[in-house]
Design a protein around this motif. Structure first.
Motif, PDB file in Angstrom:
ATOM      1  N   LYS A 185      -3.709   5.604   0.214  1.00 21.04           N
ATOM      2  CA  LYS A 185      -4.412   6.421   1.201  1.00 21.04           C
ATOM      3  C   LYS A 185      -3.784   7.803   1.194  1.00 21.04           C
ATOM      4  N   THR A 186      -4.620   8.811   1.383  1.00 25.29           N
ATOM      5  CA  THR A 186      -4.122  10.177   1.400  1.00 25.29           C
ATOM      6  C   THR A 186      -4.183  10.735   2.817  1.00 25.29           C
TER       7      THR A 186
ATOM      8  N   LYS B 294      -7.962   3.259  10.004  1.00 22.22           N
ATOM      9  CA  LYS B 294      -9.423   3.360   9.994  1.00 22.22           C
ATOM     10  C   LYS B 294      -9.947   4.072   8.745  1.00 22.22           C
ATOM     11  N   ARG B 295      -9.057   4.536   7.893  1.00 24.70           N
ATOM     12  CA  ARG B 295      -9.454   5.225   6.669  1.00 24.70           C
ATOM     13  C   ARG B 295      -9.398   4.250   5.493  1.00 24.70           C
ATOM     14  N   LYS B 296     -10.447   4.267   4.691  1.00 25.10           N
ATOM     15  CA  LYS B 296     -10.490   3.382   3.527  1.00 25.10           C
ATOM     16  C   LYS B 296      -9.553   3.895   2.441  1.00 25.10           C
ATOM     17  N   PRO B 297      -8.984   2.963   1.674  1.00 22.14           N
ATOM     18  CA  PRO B 297      -8.151   3.393   0.536  1.00 22.14           C
ATOM     19  C   PRO B 297      -8.993   4.170  -0.484  1.00 22.14           C
ATOM     20  N   THR B 298      -8.313   4.941  -1.296  1.00 21.72           N
ATOM     21  CA  THR B 298      -8.943   5.736  -2.332  1.00 21.72           C
ATOM     22  C   THR B 298      -8.585   5.156  -3.691  1.00 21.72           C
TER      23      THR B 298
ATOM     24  N   GLU C 274       0.850  -1.195   0.000  1.00 16.14           N
ATOM     25  CA  GLU C 274       0.000   0.000   0.000  1.00 16.14           C
ATOM     26  C   GLU C 274       0.885   1.245   0.000  1.00 16.14           C
ATOM     27  N   ILE C 275       0.254   2.370  -0.358  1.00 14.72           N
ATOM     28  CA  ILE C 275       0.961   3.648  -0.399  1.00 14.72           C
ATOM     29  C   ILE C 275       0.182   4.671   0.421  1.00 14.72           C
TER      30      ILE C 275
END
Length: 186
Positions: A86-87, A158-162, A54-55
């Motif tokens: 993820k940003t 806890k943040r979903k990937p974009t 992941e990035i």
């Protein structure tokens, strides 16, 4: 799980490799004028044959060119490697890393401002103020740019990937072309 963290929001390039949320390598290229020449070689040195899962990309605010460079490379890698992206904003990085709820990032002409709650959720829209306004009204904001990649990793769990196609830079202040168009319409 191997995570590549990319930050090019201003003059420096910061590339971090995390394994299961722990930093295993970090490279910084400090204050170079042609960051486009240095970013890919720096990423290659950090990942050195490691499979990236992941990035995480810092997508601004900051330098127009710096943010665009990092976001474009992160999007391209995520798309080509078919991995999540993820940003995180520059101001979220500062808040989380410093455990501070009011943060300000300077670009020498002014300051980007962010305010957060105790869970580091943005409570006000980010804004940009000139130096004089900052010194007169916002001196209580934390201006220390520090990256605690392990805390950021935990926060982003806890943040979903974009979808890489919709990852975009965040700009707060207007660039010269926008300012020129605004003044033409008066």
């Amino acid at each position: 799980m191997n995570t590549l963290f990319i930050d090019t929001h201003y003059l420096d390039i910061i590339i971090i490799l995390l394994k299961n949320g722990k930093v295993v390598d970090k490279k910084e290229v400090i204050n170079k004028k042609n960051n486009s020449e240095f970013i890919m070689p720096t990423i290659i040195k950090v990942i050195d044959g490691v499979k990236i899962d992941e990035i995480i990309i810092v997508n601004g605010p900051g330098s127009f060119t710096g943010v665009r460079l990092g976001v474009t490379i992160a999007k391209s890698l995520a798309y080509l490697l078919k991995i999540p992206i993820k940003t995180i904003t520059t101001l979220e990085v500062m808040a989380i890393s410093n455990k501070s709820y009011k943060v300000a990032f300077s670009d020498n002409n002014g300051y980007y401002l962010g305010e957060f709650d105790s869970d580091f959720n943005k409570i006000k829209e980010y804004k940009y103020v000139n130096n004089e306004e900052f010194y007169n009204n916002y001196r209580d904001y934390n201006t220390n740019y520090y990256i605690n990649a392990e805390e950021i990793y935990k926060f982003l769990n806890k943040r979903k990937p974009t979808n890489p196609h919709i990852v975009n830079p965040i700009y707060i202040k207007k660039i010269g072309v926008e300012i020129d168009k605004t003044s033409e319409n008066k």
